[in-house]
Scaffold this active site. Structure first.
Site, mmCIF file in Angstrom:
data_model
loop_
_atom_site.group_PDB
_atom_site.id
_atom_site.type_symbol
_atom_site.label_atom_id
_atom_site.label_comp_id
_atom_site.label_asym_id
_atom_site.label_seq_id
_atom_site.Cartn_x
_atom_site.Cartn_y
_atom_site.Cartn_z
ATOM 1 N N HIS A 65 0.851 -1.186 0.000
ATOM 2 C CA HIS A 65 0.000 0.000 0.000
ATOM 3 C C HIS A 65 0.889 1.240 0.000
ATOM 4 C CE1 HIS A 65 -3.759 -2.107 1.883
ATOM 5 N NE2 HIS A 65 -3.200 -2.827 0.919
ATOM 6 N N GLU A 67 0.991 3.856 1.822
ATOM 7 C CA GLU A 67 1.508 4.244 3.140
ATOM 8 C C GLU A 67 2.687 3.368 3.553
ATOM 9 O OE1 GLU A 67 -3.075 4.792 3.349
ATOM 10 O OE2 GLU A 67 -1.651 3.389 2.437
ATOM 11 N N CYS A 95 -5.921 1.891 5.924
ATOM 12 C CA CYS A 95 -6.565 0.651 6.335
ATOM 13 C C CYS A 95 -5.973 0.226 7.689
ATOM 14 C CB CYS A 95 -6.357 -0.428 5.275
ATOM 15 S SG CYS A 95 -4.659 -1.061 5.208
ATOM 16 N N CYS A 98 -2.184 -0.426 7.538
ATOM 17 C CA CYS A 98 -1.389 0.796 7.417
ATOM 18 C C CYS A 98 -1.425 1.610 8.702
ATOM 19 C CB CYS A 98 -1.867 1.617 6.224
ATOM 20 S SG CYS A 98 -1.524 0.806 4.643
#
Length: 168
Positions: A65, A67, A95, A98
């Site tokens: 992801h 992040e 999420c 993260c």
């Protein structure tokens, strides 16, 4: 407040829109490369130290992801595992994975554009657990700032959807 997990978020700072635009630009680059519509920028002492977009499809890594990728780059750049004093700008509310990584990296603020529910509405397999709920349940001191340039993030989701890209 009816829901104890819903928190009022502080107003954003004057430079938050500038740094969110850096995350949005990286997100747009990722969408142009066939990636999912997510971007992140990590800033400390007023300077960006890492910006990136989602790399899930390119790397076939469901943990790549934006992040997480940005945290990895920031830590490598600073040769450190903790990013005290940093703010993470994300085009979407992080999420749970993260959020946990942000907590472990000791990032102090999360500023995001779109909400988890926005990503879910475009077909992403999101767990509907807000950052406010995770903060409340964990006792985390991370400052949350929401809805910074949210309409711009939604425009990128739509651009991504028009390409008939695949959600995960």
């Amino acid at each position: 407040m009816d829901n104890p997990h819903e928190m009022k978020h502080p107003p954003h700072r004057p430079d938050d829109e500038h740094f969110m635009r850096l995350a949005l630009e990286r997100c747009a680059q990722g969408v142009a490369q066939g990636q999912s519509p997510f971007g992140a920028c990590i800033v400390r002492t007023g300077e960006p130290i890492a910006t990136d977009h989602n790399h899930v499809w390119r790397t076939t890594d469901p943990t790549a992801h934006a992040e997480i990728v940005a945290i990895r780059h920031a830590c490598a750049r600073l040769n450190a595992i903790h990013l005290e004093g940093a703010t993470l700008y994300s085009t979407t509310e992080p999420c749970p994975m993260c959020f946990s990584a942000i907590h472990w990296a000791r990032i102090e603020r999360i500023v995001y554009a779109g909400a988890i529910e926005d990503a879910k509405s475009f077909g992403f397999n999101e767990l509907p657990i807000s950052n406010a709920a995770m903060k409340s349940l964990s006792g985390s001191s991370i400052e949350l700032v929401s809805d910074v340039l949210r309409d711009d993030a939604l425009t990128l989701y739509r651009r991504w959807a028009e390409k008939r890209s695949t959600a995960y």
